[in-house]
Design an enzyme around this catalytic site. Structure first.
Site, mmCIF file in Angstrom:
data_model
loop_
_atom_site.group_PDB
_atom_site.id
_atom_site.type_symbol
_atom_site.label_atom_id
_atom_site.label_comp_id
_atom_site.label_asym_id
_atom_site.label_seq_id
_atom_site.Cartn_x
_atom_site.Cartn_y
_atom_site.Cartn_z
ATOM 1 C CB CYS A 191 13.603 31.686 28.511
ATOM 2 S SG CYS A 191 14.541 31.689 26.993
ATOM 3 C CG HIS A 226 13.260 35.703 29.927
ATOM 4 N ND1 HIS A 226 14.614 35.431 30.053
ATOM 5 C CD2 HIS A 226 12.919 35.332 28.657
ATOM 6 C CE1 HIS A 226 15.050 34.923 28.921
ATOM 7 N NE2 HIS A 226 14.057 34.855 28.057
ATOM 8 C CG ASN A 280 16.671 35.346 25.674
ATOM 9 O OD1 ASN A 280 16.964 34.735 26.694
ATOM 10 N ND2 ASN A 280 15.563 35.117 24.997
HETATM 11 N N1 ACO Z 1 18.071 43.122 11.150
HETATM 12 C C1 ACO Z 1 17.461 43.923 10.266
HETATM 13 N N2 ACO Z 1 16.224 43.679 9.776
HETATM 14 C C2 ACO Z 1 15.591 42.577 10.237
HETATM 15 C C3 ACO Z 1 16.177 41.702 11.170
HETATM 16 C C4 ACO Z 1 17.470 42.007 11.624
HETATM 17 N N3 ACO Z 1 18.129 41.241 12.524
HETATM 18 N N4 ACO Z 1 15.313 40.702 11.426
HETATM 19 C C5 ACO Z 1 14.220 40.945 10.685
HETATM 20 N N5 ACO Z 1 14.385 42.081 9.959
HETATM 21 C C6 ACO Z 1 13.453 42.723 9.048
HETATM 22 C C7 ACO Z 1 12.400 41.768 8.550
HETATM 23 O O1 ACO Z 1 12.829 41.069 7.408
HETATM 24 C C8 ACO Z 1 11.253 42.708 8.244
HETATM 25 O O2 ACO Z 1 11.482 43.342 6.999
HETATM 26 P P1 ACO Z 1 10.257 43.639 5.994
HETATM 27 O O3 ACO Z 1 9.364 44.594 6.747
HETATM 28 O O4 ACO Z 1 10.952 44.228 4.838
HETATM 29 O O5 ACO Z 1 9.619 42.311 5.748
HETATM 30 C C9 ACO Z 1 11.371 43.796 9.311
HETATM 31 O O6 ACO Z 1 12.745 43.751 9.758
HETATM 32 C C10 ACO Z 1 10.450 43.555 10.491
HETATM 33 O O7 ACO Z 1 10.622 42.200 10.929
HETATM 34 P P2 ACO Z 1 9.762 41.572 12.059
HETATM 35 O O8 ACO Z 1 10.069 40.127 12.169
HETATM 36 O O9 ACO Z 1 8.346 41.996 11.848
HETATM 37 O O10 ACO Z 1 10.335 42.353 13.323
HETATM 38 P P3 ACO Z 1 9.763 42.408 14.792
HETATM 39 O O11 ACO Z 1 9.415 43.782 15.150
HETATM 40 O O12 ACO Z 1 8.737 41.327 15.052
HETATM 41 O O13 ACO Z 1 11.063 42.047 15.642
HETATM 42 C C11 ACO Z 1 11.993 40.221 16.882
HETATM 43 C C12 ACO Z 1 11.661 40.778 15.498
HETATM 44 C C13 ACO Z 1 13.019 41.157 17.536
HETATM 45 C C14 ACO Z 1 12.604 38.838 16.743
HETATM 46 C C15 ACO Z 1 10.704 40.183 17.760
HETATM 47 O O14 ACO Z 1 9.664 39.561 17.037
HETATM 48 C C16 ACO Z 1 10.903 39.472 19.069
HETATM 49 O O15 ACO Z 1 11.640 39.914 19.945
HETATM 50 N N6 ACO Z 1 10.199 38.333 19.305
HETATM 51 C C17 ACO Z 1 10.322 37.586 20.516
HETATM 52 C C18 ACO Z 1 11.552 36.752 20.450
HETATM 53 C C19 ACO Z 1 11.970 36.157 21.783
HETATM 54 O O16 ACO Z 1 11.929 36.818 22.789
HETATM 55 N N7 ACO Z 1 12.407 34.898 21.750
HETATM 56 C C20 ACO Z 1 12.978 34.247 22.861
HETATM 57 C C21 ACO Z 1 11.950 33.600 23.714
HETATM 58 S S1 ACO Z 1 12.698 32.907 25.114
HETATM 59 C C22 ACO Z 1 13.245 31.265 24.903
HETATM 60 O O17 ACO Z 1 12.738 30.368 25.518
HETATM 61 C C23 ACO Z 1 14.373 30.923 24.012
#
Ligand code: ACO
Length: 324
Positions: free
Chosen positions: A114, A249, A279
């Site tokens: 990215c 980004h 993204n």
């Molecule tokens: N829908 C519903 N519930 C979900 C989902 C979903 N899609 N995904 C996870 N959950 C649940 C989990 O199971 C968890 O449940 P629990 O509390 O019962 O265990 C709860 O929601 C919270 O999950 P977390 O993983 O803690 O959620 P978080 O707030 O961290 O959000 C996310 C997840 C959106 C992926 C976030 O961590 C994020 O944006 N991270 C960065 C990702 C990113 O930007 N990646 C790209 C980088 S760029 C590149 O080079 C490709």
């Protein structure tokens, strides 16, 4: 007489097919409410099976060349930030060189996930500042939805496909790319991996889908965005109050908001369009740049900061005094 590389043309392309949060609700255990609250994303665009990264790159490049009023034969060099090339080789850069008829151009890909566009911009800028090239076409293009398991709710809600392109030429009036900062944290590479298909796994025994530790990537991303912006400000001598527009980004609006708070930059000075496209990896910054420009958010003399972060882990930023 100091030479800086200035952007003289911008273009972008996203696929027509829209995948909404409501569509995803039918595919995995998720909800529009959860995706909106945790990421800010409402919908994203998907390529069809036949369309590859170079097809999107070609359409974005053509628009940028038209905007810049530059003919393909005038391009000295083509660089493409991508981590979803059509083939391991030839590079997307070479495929694009052929499609455009840019017969006088060198061509290569920049692999920084990215951050690919920001890495490419720093390279393109150095090639122009050194006097080696007078016209560089830089594209950020990715089709990461082809490497996503649409049964994995951790990743399938985040990504979309697209391409954005810019044309760069030398300026001697004090405008252009005035500073950049590139960085990598290879030790964190394990947090965001595409395990299958490389020389470590040529027969695809491992997964062909990306795997991600969202929480680790989130923490890294907030730090990377803040650090990269601060570094280009320090290098260029500008202050945060001098920034007219930050184009980060487009991964997650919560990452952007956390970093803004640390940087003390008001929300009105940040461009966000991730609600429409998710993204799009290396394409996200040039697509946002193209939209910001068409909406009149950028004018000659403005101080613009572009920042990227991604797999690698990589991050980087460029500070631009807008030239035209
Ligand atoms: N829908 C519903 N519930 C979900 C989902 C979903 N899609 N995904 C996870 N959950 C649940 C989990 O199971 C968890 O449940 P629990 O509390 O019962 O265990 C709860 O929601 C919270 O999950 P977390 O993983 O803690 O959620 P978080 O707030 O961290 O959000 C996310 C997840 C959106 C992926 C976030 O961590 C994020 O944006 N991270 C960065 C990702 C990113 O930007 N990646 C790209 C980088 S760029 C590149 O080079 C490709």
């Amino acid at each position: 007489m100091t030479i800086h590389a200035g952007i003289v043309g911008v273009g972008s392309k996203v696929p027509d097919k829209v995948l909404t949060n409501a569509d995803l609700e039918k595919m995995v255990d998720t909800s529009d409410e959860w995706i909106t609250a945790r990421t800010g994303i409402k919908e994203r665009r998907l390529t069809d099976y036949e369309t590859a990264t170079s097809d999107l790159a070609y359409e974005a490049a053509q628009k940028a060349l038209e905007h810049a009023k530059v003919a393909p034969e005038e391009i000295d060099c083509i660089a493409i930030g991508t981590s979803s090339p059509d083939t391991l080789f030839p590079s997307v850069g070479c495929i694009l060189q052929d499609k455009l008829g840019a017969t006088n151009a060198a061509a290569f890909d920049v692999s920084a996930a990215c951050s690919g566009f920001n890495y490419g911009l720093a390279v393109a800028s150095a090639l122009i500042e050194s006097g080696q090239y007078k016209c560089v076409l830089l594209v950020g293009a990715d089709t990461l939805t082809k490497y996503i398991d649409f049964k994995d709710r951790n990743t399938c809600i985040l990504f979309g496909d697209g391409a954005g392109a810019v044309v760069l030429k030398p300026f001697i009036d004090g405008s252009g790319i005035l500073a950049n900062h590139l960085a990598a944290e290879g030790a964190g590479g394990k947090h965001l991996v595409m395990p299958g298909g490389g020389s470590r796994d040529p027969e695809l025994r491992k997964s062909r889908y990306m795997s991600m530790d969202g929480k680790e990537v989130f923490k890294f991303a907030v730090r990377a965005l803040e650090t990269s912006v601060q570094k280009v400000l320090d290098k260029s001598g500008f202050k945060i109050e001098d920034v007219d527009l930050l184009i980060p980004h487009q991964a997650n609006v919560r990452i952007i908001n956390h970093a803004l708070k640390k940087l003390r930059l008001p929300k009105e000075k940040v461009y966000v369009n991730l609600q429409k496209y998710g993204n799009t990896s290396a394409a996200s910054v040039p697509i946002a740049l193209d939209e910001a420009l068409s909406e009149g958010r950028i004018k000659k003399g403005d101080v613009i900061v572009l920042s990227g972060f991604g797999a690698g882990l990589t991050y980087g930023a460029n500070l631009i005094k807008w030239s035209v």
